[in-house]
Design a protein around this motif. Sequence first.
Motif, PDB file in Angstrom:
ATOM      1  N   GLU A 376      66.139 -11.484 -22.118  1.00 43.75           N
ATOM      2  CA  GLU A 376      64.875 -11.022 -21.538  1.00 43.75           C
ATOM      3  C   GLU A 376      65.064 -10.579 -20.086  1.00 43.75           C
ATOM      4  O   GLU A 376      64.471  -9.593 -19.638  1.00 43.75           O
ATOM      5  CB  GLU A 376      63.834 -12.161 -21.611  1.00 43.75           C
ATOM      6  N   TRP A 377      65.877 -11.330 -19.355  1.00 40.89           N
ATOM      7  CA  TRP A 377      66.169 -10.948 -17.972  1.00 40.89           C
ATOM      8  C   TRP A 377      66.856  -9.585 -17.910  1.00 40.89           C
ATOM      9  O   TRP A 377      66.545  -8.752 -17.062  1.00 40.89           O
ATOM     10  CB  TRP A 377      67.060 -12.018 -17.342  1.00 40.89           C
ATOM     11  N   GLU A 378      67.775  -9.336 -18.846  1.00 44.75           N
ATOM     12  CA  GLU A 378      68.497  -8.055 -18.897  1.00 44.75           C
ATOM     13  C   GLU A 378      67.545  -6.904 -19.176  1.00 44.75           C
ATOM     14  O   GLU A 378      67.640  -5.827 -18.563  1.00 44.75           O
ATOM     15  CB  GLU A 378      69.583  -8.138 -19.969  1.00 44.75           C
ATOM     16  N   LYS A 379      66.587  -7.098 -20.084  1.00 48.58           N
ATOM     17  CA  LYS A 379      65.603  -6.057 -20.383  1.00 48.58           C
ATOM     18  C   LYS A 379      64.769  -5.731 -19.142  1.00 48.58           C
ATOM     19  O   LYS A 379      64.467  -4.566 -18.852  1.00 48.58           O
ATOM     20  CB  LYS A 379      64.699  -6.497 -21.528  1.00 48.58           C
ATOM     21  N   MET A 380      64.373  -6.781 -18.445  1.00 45.22           N
ATOM     22  CA  MET A 380      63.561  -6.590 -17.252  1.00 45.22           C
ATOM     23  C   MET A 380      64.328  -5.822 -16.172  1.00 45.22           C
ATOM     24  O   MET A 380      63.801  -4.903 -15.541  1.00 45.22           O
ATOM     25  CB  MET A 380      63.115  -7.942 -16.710  1.00 45.22           C
ATOM     26  N   MET A 381      65.595  -6.160 -15.977  1.00 46.18           N
ATOM     27  CA  MET A 381      66.394  -5.497 -14.949  1.00 46.18           C
ATOM     28  C   MET A 381      66.701  -4.051 -15.313  1.00 46.18           C
ATOM     29  O   MET A 381      66.699  -3.157 -14.464  1.00 46.18           O
ATOM     30  CB  MET A 381      67.703  -6.262 -14.716  1.00 46.18           C
ATOM     31  N   ASN A 382      66.960  -3.784 -16.606  1.00 43.79           N
ATOM     32  CA  ASN A 382      67.246  -2.418 -17.046  1.00 43.79           C
ATOM     33  C   ASN A 382      66.062  -1.495 -16.805  1.00 43.79           C
ATOM     34  O   ASN A 382      66.220  -0.293 -16.548  1.00 43.79           O
ATOM     35  CB  ASN A 382      67.627  -2.392 -18.524  1.00 43.79           C
ATOM     36  N   ALA A 383      64.868  -2.068 -16.905  1.00 44.52           N
ATOM     37  CA  ALA A 383      63.663  -1.265 -16.673  1.00 44.52           C
ATOM     38  C   ALA A 383      63.537  -0.854 -15.218  1.00 44.52           C
ATOM     39  O   ALA A 383      62.833   0.109 -14.891  1.00 44.52           O
ATOM     40  CB  ALA A 383      62.425  -2.045 -17.100  1.00 44.52           C
ATOM     41  N   GLU A 384      64.213  -1.581 -14.317  1.00 44.61           N
ATOM     42  CA  GLU A 384      64.133  -1.278 -12.893  1.00 44.61           C
ATOM     43  C   GLU A 384      65.245  -0.361 -12.415  1.00 44.61           C
ATOM     44  O   GLU A 384      65.250   0.075 -11.263  1.00 44.61           O
ATOM     45  CB  GLU A 384      64.187  -2.581 -12.076  1.00 44.61           C
ATOM     46  N   LEU A 385      66.228  -0.069 -13.289  1.00 45.81           N
ATOM     47  CA  LEU A 385      67.354   0.761 -12.868  1.00 45.81           C
ATOM     48  C   LEU A 385      66.891   2.171 -12.565  1.00 45.81           C
ATOM     49  O   LEU A 385      65.957   2.681 -13.189  1.00 45.81           O
ATOM     50  CB  LEU A 385      68.429   0.787 -13.956  1.00 45.81           C
ATOM     51  N   THR A 386      67.555   2.824 -11.616  1.00 44.16           N
ATOM     52  CA  THR A 386      67.184   4.187 -11.216  1.00 44.16           C
ATOM     53  C   THR A 386      68.301   5.166 -11.521  1.00 44.16           C
ATOM     54  O   THR A 386      68.641   6.027 -10.713  1.00 44.16           O
ATOM     55  CB  THR A 386      66.867   4.214  -9.718  1.00 44.16           C
ATOM     56  N   THR A 387      68.917   5.048 -12.663  1.00 45.87           N
ATOM     57  CA  THR A 387      69.937   6.000 -13.063  1.00 45.87           C
ATOM     58  C   THR A 387      69.319   7.387 -13.142  1.00 45.87           C
ATOM     59  O   THR A 387      68.262   7.547 -13.752  1.00 45.87           O
ATOM     60  CB  THR A 387      70.521   5.617 -14.436  1.00 45.87           C
ATOM     61  N   PRO A 388      69.906   8.411 -12.513  1.00 37.05           N
ATOM     62  CA  PRO A 388      69.327   9.756 -12.557  1.00 37.05           C
ATOM     63  C   PRO A 388      69.085  10.207 -13.989  1.00 37.05           C
ATOM     64  O   PRO A 388      69.956  10.042 -14.848  1.00 37.05           O
ATOM     65  CB  PRO A 388      70.393  10.623 -11.870  1.00 37.05           C
ATOM     66  N   PRO A 389      67.909  10.763 -14.286  1.00 36.14           N
ATOM     67  CA  PRO A 389      67.577  11.135 -15.660  1.00 36.14           C
ATOM     68  C   PRO A 389      68.493  12.213 -16.224  1.00 36.14           C
ATOM     69  O   PRO A 389      68.664  12.325 -17.432  1.00 36.14           O
ATOM     70  CB  PRO A 389      66.136  11.644 -15.564  1.00 36.14           C
ATOM     71  N   GLY A 390      69.096  13.067 -15.357  1.00 36.86           N
ATOM     72  CA  GLY A 390      69.956  14.124 -15.855  1.00 36.86           C
ATOM     73  C   GLY A 390      71.422  13.766 -15.836  1.00 36.86           C
ATOM     74  O   GLY A 390      72.282  14.628 -15.916  1.00 36.86           O
ATOM     75  N   MET A 391      71.718  12.458 -15.736  1.00 39.84           N
ATOM     76  CA  MET A 391      73.113  12.063 -15.532  1.00 39.84           C
ATOM     77  C   MET A 391      74.002  12.453 -16.704  1.00 39.84           C
ATOM     78  O   MET A 391      75.169  12.765 -16.540  1.00 39.84           O
ATOM     79  CB  MET A 391      73.162  10.553 -15.319  1.00 39.84           C
ATOM     80  N   PHE A 392      73.440  12.471 -17.884  1.00 36.53           N
ATOM     81  CA  PHE A 392      74.272  12.703 -19.063  1.00 36.53           C
ATOM     82  C   PHE A 392      74.091  14.100 -19.627  1.00 36.53           C
ATOM     83  O   PHE A 392      74.482  14.385 -20.740  1.00 36.53           O
ATOM     84  CB  PHE A 392      73.962  11.659 -20.139  1.00 36.53           C
ATOM     85  N   LYS A 393      73.470  15.006 -18.843  1.00 37.34           N
ATOM     86  CA  LYS A 393      73.347  16.385 -19.281  1.00 37.34           C
ATOM     87  C   LYS A 393      74.692  17.079 -19.143  1.00 37.34           C
ATOM     88  O   LYS A 393      75.560  16.630 -18.400  1.00 37.34           O
ATOM     89  CB  LYS A 393      72.293  17.116 -18.439  1.00 37.34           C
ATOM     90  N   PRO A 394      74.885  18.249 -19.795  1.00 34.14           N
ATOM     91  CA  PRO A 394      76.164  18.960 -19.682  1.00 34.14           C
ATOM     92  C   PRO A 394      76.421  19.357 -18.245  1.00 34.14           C
ATOM     93  O   PRO A 394      75.485  19.647 -17.498  1.00 34.14           O
ATOM     94  CB  PRO A 394      75.943  20.201 -20.562  1.00 34.14           C
ATOM     95  N   PRO A 395      77.665  19.368 -17.809  1.00 30.46           N
ATOM     96  CA  PRO A 395      77.992  19.734 -16.437  1.00 30.46           C
ATOM     97  C   PRO A 395      77.681  21.193 -16.161  1.00 30.46           C
ATOM     98  O   PRO A 395      77.635  22.014 -17.069  1.00 30.46           O
ATOM     99  CB  PRO A 395      79.498  19.458 -16.348  1.00 30.46           C
ATOM    100  N   ILE A 396      77.492  21.510 -14.883  1.00 33.54           N
ATOM    101  CA  ILE A 396      77.112  22.866 -14.538  1.00 33.54           C
ATOM    102  C   ILE A 396      78.316  23.744 -14.222  1.00 33.54           C
ATOM    103  O   ILE A 396      78.203  24.953 -14.238  1.00 33.54           O
ATOM    104  CB  ILE A 396      76.154  22.878 -13.332  1.00 33.54           C
ATOM    105  N   ASP A 397      79.467  23.171 -13.892  1.00 31.65           N
ATOM    106  CA  ASP A 397      80.628  23.998 -13.611  1.00 31.65           C
ATOM    107  C   ASP A 397      81.077  24.680 -14.893  1.00 31.65           C
ATOM    108  O   ASP A 397      81.144  24.064 -15.956  1.00 31.65           O
ATOM    109  CB  ASP A 397      81.773  23.148 -13.062  1.00 31.65           C
ATOM    110  N   ASN A 398      81.414  25.939 -14.787  1.00 29.58           N
ATOM    111  CA  ASN A 398      81.794  26.704 -15.972  1.00 29.58           C
ATOM    112  C   ASN A 398      83.264  27.042 -15.937  1.00 29.58           C
ATOM    113  O   ASN A 398      83.850  27.294 -14.903  1.00 29.58           O
ATOM    114  CB  ASN A 398      80.982  27.994 -16.066  1.00 29.58           C
ATOM    115  N   ASP A 399      83.840  27.084 -17.107  1.00 29.86           N
ATOM    116  CA  ASP A 399      85.203  27.549 -17.295  1.00 29.86           C
ATOM    117  C   ASP A 399      85.109  28.911 -17.966  1.00 29.86           C
ATOM    118  O   ASP A 399      84.067  29.306 -18.475  1.00 29.86           O
ATOM    119  CB  ASP A 399      85.968  26.539 -18.168  1.00 29.86           C
TER     120      ASP A 399
END
Length: 404
Positions: A376-399
């Motif tokens: 329960e403590w872990e659930k509560m703490m995860n709700a407070e995390l501020t991981t950027p919402p776009g962190m797992f989007k595709p990278p913008i650098d192009n090859d």
Amino acid sequence: MFRRIKQWLISFLFHLCQDQKSLFGVSFLLGMALAVTFHNLQDSNGVKELAKYNYDFAYEKWLYFTKNMYSSILDPDIGRYKEKNGSSDIEAAIHRHTEAGFLYDTVKVVCLVFISDEKYAQTINDTYGRHCNHLRFFHQTYENKDFPVTKMKTNSAFGLLCKSLLFIDDEKVDYDWIMVATEDAFVIPENLRYFVAPMNSSIPHYLGHAMRFWSQVYNWRDAGYVLSKGTIQSLKNKFPNAESCEAGGKYWRMDDWYLGKHLAELGIKPVDTRDEQGKGRFNGYSFKKLLFPGAISVFERYWKDSLYLSKDGPQCCSNYAVSFHGVLSTSKMYQLEYLFYHLRPFYNGGNYGNSPAPTPKPQAFLSWEEAAKHSEWEKMMNAELTTPPGMFKPPIDNDLEQLN
């Protein structure tokens, strides 16, 4: 009743005209009200003529049909962590993988800057100038052979511009485009190459921020402007030597106006260079003025004389902006160099340096009640995390990949 009101107004204006101070005050207020009204009568997006065309995929079509290539995703961490190609310069390792590196070799840009002090030349040479294929500085009286500042003796601003353009062409340097900028402007050559890559540099092109003065349309010096090799050749036919350049214009600080006038006589005119959202690529103001709504006064000629307006405020400028004017100190040039070319926030993409830390598992010796409390403590703490919402989007650098 309306007759009485009309008679009263006529009487009021008649008496007003007898009092010079009152007349001046009312005229000033009326002029101010008209200026504000003009500014506010723009369309709902705050733009005089918002671009109403869609993205044309000109660059993508050029890349595919002309170069037989296409863009693909490049993990931005590869050059920084995994693949340094035997070099300690990480940026150099990244360069060979990117479209910026490809365009640097394909679209040759000369940056031409008129300076008043050697410190500006040194600063530009240390910052965005390194991203130009060739960098040239000109001054009407000063010369430094140890540093690339060329003296171009002249009696007019247009004479200086014209002679400088002829000098660059006579150098026989390999170029496709010439970017003309003031010493207090910051230029992003990568965005310029991306914009002009689909264009044929052998035919005349005259790009910048179009304005009108004395019924003449020209590209504004403060915003910087770009001339294709085809334009330079046409200009050379009209001004084949230094003497003809001197005769092309006599007033200082009107070189941009004279250039627009002469090119118009050759049938070469400014065009709309805004992006598909109506945002400006060539910006004749500083970040401070552009990014804050209302910072550009309603009395400035920008609002009246610009042919293709972009609104002010946070949505002022294209994501692929080419130039910004009004960088009033050399220290700010170095700051912009860092922000544009070095700061990497990694708000998306990356498999090596952009992964969140794993959540620690509860210890095996916890009792059932302790494990439940920990969950329960872990659930509560995860709700407070501020991981950027776009962190797992595709990278913008192009090859770039070659088509089979």
